[in-house]
Design a protein around this motif. Structure first.
Motif, mmCIF file in Angstrom:
data_model
loop_
_atom_site.group_PDB
_atom_site.id
_atom_site.type_symbol
_atom_site.label_atom_id
_atom_site.label_comp_id
_atom_site.label_asym_id
_atom_site.label_seq_id
_atom_site.Cartn_x
_atom_site.Cartn_y
_atom_site.Cartn_z
ATOM 1 N N GLY A 187 0.832 -1.191 0.000
ATOM 2 C CA GLY A 187 0.000 0.000 0.000
ATOM 3 C C GLY A 187 0.866 1.240 0.000
ATOM 4 O O GLY A 187 1.804 1.360 0.792
ATOM 5 N N LEU A 263 -11.082 -1.190 6.596
ATOM 6 C CA LEU A 263 -9.902 -1.733 7.254
ATOM 7 C C LEU A 263 -9.882 -3.255 7.182
ATOM 8 O O LEU A 263 -8.825 -3.867 6.972
ATOM 9 C CB LEU A 263 -9.853 -1.284 8.717
ATOM 10 N N MET A 266 -8.721 -4.156 3.726
ATOM 11 C CA MET A 266 -7.298 -3.869 3.564
ATOM 12 C C MET A 266 -6.430 -4.889 4.299
ATOM 13 O O MET A 266 -5.316 -5.200 3.876
ATOM 14 C CB MET A 266 -6.976 -2.463 4.089
ATOM 15 N N ASP A 267 -6.936 -5.436 5.388
ATOM 16 C CA ASP A 267 -6.159 -6.361 6.215
ATOM 17 C C ASP A 267 -6.218 -7.796 5.718
ATOM 18 O O ASP A 267 -5.665 -8.695 6.366
ATOM 19 C CB ASP A 267 -6.659 -6.319 7.667
ATOM 20 N N ASN A 272 -5.356 -10.678 -0.407
ATOM 21 C CA ASN A 272 -4.956 -9.505 -1.191
ATOM 22 C C ASN A 272 -3.617 -9.683 -1.893
ATOM 23 O O ASN A 272 -2.961 -8.714 -2.252
ATOM 24 C CB ASN A 272 -4.907 -8.265 -0.292
ATOM 25 N N THR A 277 -2.013 -1.319 -3.856
ATOM 26 C CA THR A 277 -3.017 -0.294 -3.581
ATOM 27 C C THR A 277 -2.329 1.061 -3.486
ATOM 28 O O THR A 277 -1.396 1.237 -2.687
ATOM 29 C CB THR A 277 -3.745 -0.584 -2.256
ATOM 30 N N LEU A 291 -5.586 4.281 9.476
ATOM 31 C CA LEU A 291 -5.207 4.258 8.066
ATOM 32 C C LEU A 291 -3.850 4.904 7.843
ATOM 33 O O LEU A 291 -3.014 4.399 7.092
ATOM 34 C CB LEU A 291 -6.259 4.999 7.231
ATOM 35 N N ARG A 294 -0.637 3.025 10.459
ATOM 36 C CA ARG A 294 -0.346 1.593 10.560
ATOM 37 C C ARG A 294 0.324 1.112 9.281
ATOM 38 O O ARG A 294 -0.289 1.101 8.213
ATOM 39 C CB ARG A 294 -1.626 0.796 10.809
ATOM 40 N N SER A 296 1.090 -1.751 7.970
ATOM 41 C CA SER A 296 0.599 -2.909 7.233
ATOM 42 C C SER A 296 -0.485 -2.544 6.229
ATOM 43 O O SER A 296 -0.826 -3.354 5.367
ATOM 44 C CB SER A 296 0.061 -3.960 8.205
ATOM 45 N N ARG A 297 -1.041 -1.339 6.343
ATOM 46 C CA ARG A 297 -2.074 -0.914 5.394
ATOM 47 C C ARG A 297 -1.473 -0.045 4.289
ATOM 48 O O ARG A 297 -1.675 -0.311 3.106
ATOM 49 C CB ARG A 297 -3.178 -0.174 6.150
#
Length: 400
Positions: A187, A263, A266-267, A272, A277, A291, A294, A296-297
């Motif tokens: 992301g 979320l 996205m997680d 995914n 993204t 958003l 973090r 990991s997003r």
């Protein structure tokens, strides 16, 4: 007037009575685009003369021509040596579509349905845009992307190198991600004040990578819920991956009510796989910390600041050099204009060039463009002050 569900049921019941010896498959799946499938030569589609077809005529302003499109019609379908029929209805305020596929054998209806949907779900050298709760193909956006490149995007060299490394590296690194047990997903959040190249960067990236691309303009659907819309977008992205998923103006796409749904999608680490993204925002303070902060997003956050003097100099030099000699800025004056345009975005620099040219053509004296631009700078700076957005007021916690 019958409620929509009752009307659809009534049509279904009447068709069952009329074609009691046939199998009828009903669908409102958006991938079942029989008209486009036929237009690509995958089957033959003919309006039945014995039934009335309701046709809508519209004017295509981009192509400057009239278009006739069936709104409600009964078709004969010839496909792989088989003859089927299809009743297509469009109804309601949201223009809901429903199709009734009629075949002698149930397997024939299922086979055609599967073939059309498989073809319709593919992304073939085009951009699918999500808005109003449905996918569409935007020819204008596609043309803009085809003409976009990083060569015409003026950025600091370090930022340009950073972007290219991130974008180029993702799709070629699948084996590397797998070797180290890392989910192959990424992301990237592009942030900064408007008018500084975020959208141009995305279009140039799409053109450069040549990957299937899904472009989200709004999660708000014409029918259904925002949560269903978000789920539909990520489901599509997983189906066509590896792909690009573009989220334009993320702060306006996701609000407090839809945040948890977004979320969760996205997680989806394993689901995914293969999705890059890329989101943009002009207002990072409006984004929820879940958003923004973090990793990991959104693993990378890249800021597009207002152009510094070197970028303003390059922009003015390039745009001036593209004009006929009489309308160019004298080299001795460019440095002064660079100094005067401190705080200008690329969008305002572009407007400076355009408004300056319009003013200059009223009295096109060679060698006076620099003087004209200096006068336009003051006008635009006053405009910037009157259109400057109000600052975002951060609310304090109730517990102080």
């Amino acid at each position: 007037m019958l409620p929509e569900d009752a009307m659809v049921y009534d049509v279904s019941r009447r068709l069952a009575d009329l074609f009691s010896d046939r199998h009828i498959l009903e669908t409102d799946d958006s991938d079942f685009d029989l008209i486009r499938y036929a237009a690509e030569g995958k089957c033959s589609l003919h309006l039945m003369d014995a039934t009335h077809a309701q046709l809508d005529m519209t004017w295509d302003t981009r192509e400057r021509q009239a278009r006739t499109e069936p709104r409600n019609a009964f078709y004969e379908v010839l496909w792989r040596g088989k003859r089927l029929h299809c009743l297509s209805l469009t109804y309601g305020l949201c223009d809901t579509e429903r199709h009734f596929l009629i075949a002698e054998r149930e397997q024939d209806a299922h086979d055609l349905f599967s073939a059309v949907c498989t073809w319709g779900a593919e992304v073939r050298g085009e951009i699918l845009v999500w808005r109003g709760g449905a996918w569409s193909r935007d020819k204008l956006l596609m043309k803009q992307i085809e003409s976009a490149s990083f060569d015409s995007l003026i950025l600091a060299d370090s930022l340009r190198d950073e972007l290219l490394a991130d974008f180029d590296g993702f799709f070629s690194a699948r084996d590397l991600y797998a070797r180290y047990g890392v989910a192959w997903k990424r992301g990237i959040l592009l942030l900064g004040p408007p008018g500084n190249g975020k959208t141009h960067c995305i279009k140039a990236m799409i053109q450069r990578l040549g990957r299937p691309c899904l472009y989200v303009r709004s999660f708000r659907p014409a029918k259904g819920t925002v949560a269903q819309s978000i789920e539909a977008v990520f489901t599509k992205a997983r189906a066509v991956a590896p792909c690009l998923l573009i989220l334009e103006d993320l702060d306006s796409l996701v609000d407090e009510a839809s945040r948890s749904f977004f979320l969760n999608e996205m997680d989806g680490f394993a689901e995914n796989e293969g999705i890059l993204t890329v989101a943009t925002t002009n207002h990072p303070k409006k984004l929820d910390p879940a958003l923004l902060d973090r990793p990991s997003r959104f693993d990378r956050k890249i800021t597009f600041d207002l152009p510094a003097p070197p970028e303003r100099l390059r922009f003015l030099t390039v745009t001036s050099g593209q004009r006929e000699e009489a309308a160019r800025i004298d080299e001795t004056e460019i440095e002064e204009i660079v100094r005067l345009t401190e705080g200008f975005s690329f969008a305002y620099l572009k407007e400076l060039g355009l408004s300056g040219l319009m003013a200059w053509v009223r009295d096109p004296v060679p060698g006076t463009m620099g003087q004209v631009l200096r006068s336009q700078v003051d006008t635009l700076r006053r405009q910037m002050k009157t259109t400057k957005p109000k600052p975002i007021v951060e609310e304090e916690d109730d517990d102080g």
